[in-house]
Design a protein around this motif. Sequence first.
Motif, PDB file in Angstrom:
ATOM      1  N   TRP A 177     -15.387  -1.841  -4.013  1.00 52.96           N
ATOM      2  CA  TRP A 177     -14.012  -1.416  -3.734  1.00 52.96           C
ATOM      3  C   TRP A 177     -13.512  -0.342  -4.690  1.00 52.96           C
ATOM      4  O   TRP A 177     -12.499   0.304  -4.422  1.00 52.96           O
ATOM      5  N   GLN A 178     -14.203  -0.125  -5.780  1.00 50.57           N
ATOM      6  CA  GLN A 178     -13.792   0.898  -6.734  1.00 50.57           C
ATOM      7  C   GLN A 178     -14.656   2.133  -6.614  1.00 50.57           C
ATOM      8  O   GLN A 178     -15.883   2.035  -6.586  1.00 50.57           O
ATOM      9  N   ILE A 187     -10.230  -2.519  -1.101  1.00 46.96           N
ATOM     10  CA  ILE A 187      -9.594  -3.018  -2.326  1.00 46.96           C
ATOM     11  C   ILE A 187      -8.972  -4.387  -2.072  1.00 46.96           C
ATOM     12  O   ILE A 187      -9.185  -5.341  -2.836  1.00 46.96           O
ATOM     13  N   THR A 206      -3.502  -3.359  -9.686  1.00 49.67           N
ATOM     14  CA  THR A 206      -3.404  -2.071  -9.009  1.00 49.67           C
ATOM     15  C   THR A 206      -4.790  -1.621  -8.556  1.00 49.67           C
ATOM     16  O   THR A 206      -5.811  -2.087  -9.057  1.00 49.67           O
ATOM     17  N   GLY A 207      -4.819  -0.715  -7.605  1.00 54.45           N
ATOM     18  CA  GLY A 207      -6.074  -0.158  -7.110  1.00 54.45           C
ATOM     19  C   GLY A 207      -5.819   1.198  -6.492  1.00 54.45           C
ATOM     20  O   GLY A 207      -4.696   1.488  -6.048  1.00 54.45           O
ATOM     21  N   GLN A 208      -6.864   2.022  -6.455  1.00 59.57           N
ATOM     22  CA  GLN A 208      -6.718   3.398  -5.974  1.00 59.57           C
ATOM     23  C   GLN A 208      -7.822   3.738  -4.991  1.00 59.57           C
ATOM     24  O   GLN A 208      -9.001   3.544  -5.270  1.00 59.57           O
ATOM     25  N   LEU A 261      -3.694   3.108 -13.150  1.00 56.46           N
ATOM     26  CA  LEU A 261      -4.553   1.946 -12.955  1.00 56.46           C
ATOM     27  C   LEU A 261      -4.513   1.004 -14.154  1.00 56.46           C
ATOM     28  O   LEU A 261      -5.039  -0.115 -14.085  1.00 56.46           O
ATOM     29  N   PRO A 306       0.082  -7.275  -5.722  1.00 51.71           N
ATOM     30  CA  PRO A 306      -0.845  -6.146  -5.594  1.00 51.71           C
ATOM     31  C   PRO A 306      -0.142  -4.872  -5.154  1.00 51.71           C
ATOM     32  O   PRO A 306       0.717  -4.898  -4.257  1.00 51.71           O
ATOM     33  N   ARG A 310     -10.333  -7.819  -3.733  1.00 53.67           N
ATOM     34  CA  ARG A 310      -9.514  -8.321  -4.844  1.00 53.67           C
ATOM     35  C   ARG A 310      -8.651  -9.514  -4.457  1.00 53.67           C
ATOM     36  O   ARG A 310      -8.463 -10.433  -5.255  1.00 53.67           O
ATOM     37  N   LEU A 315      -8.506   1.507   1.391  1.00 54.17           N
ATOM     38  CA  LEU A 315      -7.477   0.580   0.941  1.00 54.17           C
ATOM     39  C   LEU A 315      -7.849  -0.858   1.287  1.00 54.17           C
ATOM     40  O   LEU A 315      -7.660  -1.781   0.484  1.00 54.17           O
ATOM     41  N   ILE A 358       0.868  -1.174   0.000  1.00 60.70           N
ATOM     42  CA  ILE A 358       0.000   0.000   0.000  1.00 60.70           C
ATOM     43  C   ILE A 358       0.907   1.225   0.000  1.00 60.70           C
ATOM     44  O   ILE A 358       1.942   1.242   0.643  1.00 60.70           O
ATOM     45  N   TYR A 409      -1.509  -1.029  -4.230  1.00 56.56           N
ATOM     46  CA  TYR A 409      -2.663  -0.150  -4.063  1.00 56.56           C
ATOM     47  C   TYR A 409      -2.220   1.172  -3.451  1.00 56.56           C
ATOM     48  O   TYR A 409      -1.445   1.197  -2.493  1.00 56.56           O
TER      49      TYR A 409
END
Length: 511
Positions: A401-402, A389, A360-362, A355, A323, A393, A386, A288, A325
């Motif tokens: 989560w998005q 996500i 990946t995640g934001q 992304l 991952p 995922r 966070l 993270i 994030y």
Amino acid sequence: MQILTAHLTRFFCLLGICLSVQAEVSLPNIFGDHMVLQREQANPVWGKASPGEKVSVSIGGQSHATTATRDGSWRGTLEPLEVGGPYELEIKGSNTLTFSDILVGEVWVCSGQSNMQWPVRVSADAELQTASANYPEIRLLSVPQIAAQEPKDNFNGSWNICNPKSVADFSAVGYSFGRRLHNTLGVPIGLIDNAWGGSAVEAWIPRDTLESADQYDELLTSWDKKAATMTDQIFAAEVAAYKKWIAGGEPGAKRRAPRDSRASNHRPANLFNGVLHPIIGYGIRGTIWYQGESNAGRAYQYRSLFPLMINTWREHWQQGDFPFYWVQLADFKQEAPEPRNSAWAELREAQSMTLGLANTGQAVIIDVGEGRDIHPRDKQTVANRLARIALARDYGIEMAWQSPSYDSMQLDGTAISIQLKHVSEGGLHTFDVYEATGFEIAGEDKKFVWAKAKLEGENKIKVSNPQVPNPVAVRYAWGDNPVVNLQDRNGLPVTPFRTDDWPGITANNIK
């Protein structure tokens, strides 16, 4: 005879066959009592010994043998272990090392700059957070801030059991994220914090990687010049002058404490070598990340630097596309009375563009910031987003989560209809007031004005302003500290966006 022996010893040492010195088996401090090993995967273990020395590594009924190479390094790999523990790890060579109270669960790296480094003790609800931090199966490790141009193999630090004392100075975002995972999954959690306040993204990337990218020459040259002009003597003189100014009552203009440019947390490669390299290869689930403020003035450059950093970490870790994030920049500074360009908005855009990388995640936090403070005290909301996500995922927990984000636009007479994607069941929602705020619209003249936004259905917004009868572009939350209120029914805010690609104010900033 003594002279002859000394000459022979020196001779054999030059050949790399030093006979007179027997190195004890050792491991870097990423390994130790109370550590957490990543479940469901093989975990590397490495260290130093005498060249050619046989080393065995044993844990949980398995044992592995290896041999130290000519430079004294050795490496072994543990087979996946059952979740839980405690386990005991034994390493045998010319000496024996034993590490105890080892757990197996989930391991995450918590990295970035000051908003990730920001400790529990000065965050919102600090007293409650620390008093309730009795989690013996959450383990914490902090990497000291050492900058270097050459890779470091170790650091001065150790794993700690999470309790009110140990958590106080640990990353608030990291701890709250780990606590959510622990409470949901019921497995041990290991958190490695190597964040460094004020750091620039290029400091987290190796020098040779930046050089081979062939687009950061001016950035590297600029830093080379800064470092070349600094010496120990010059820095000592600057420190002495600053102390004299302090002792004299701080007369005249305010001064900043001297900084050694050679050890700067902005200097390319300094943090990759100093605080990341010593932990690279340790078994993890993912990372993270909370950083970007220091690169806002070069937001367009961040479009390439940030994904380069992520890909480089993954390449060096040799654990696939693990991952990664991150937290998008919060709202900060003064609210603008009229639409205007914004470096912070451009940095957020660069983050969203990243992304496109796998895994990946934001976490969008455009609603969590504090205009007068670059360090919002609410770290739990950040960590919760966070955690959403990761839980969805990586751990198969069904939840949104998005954040809703821009999908497409369509001209609709004198208005523009915006369609969003990733809108959860229940559709969009305006917080606090009925009218959606934060939209602006422009025609071919590229002059934006505030716009009226009307929600249509679950994922559409019609945007208009009578002053712009022929609109061509819409922006949302485009500013340092935009006043916005559009979110989904889970409270996940709509991701800032723009439909145009007109050059921004940071397009030509490269150093």
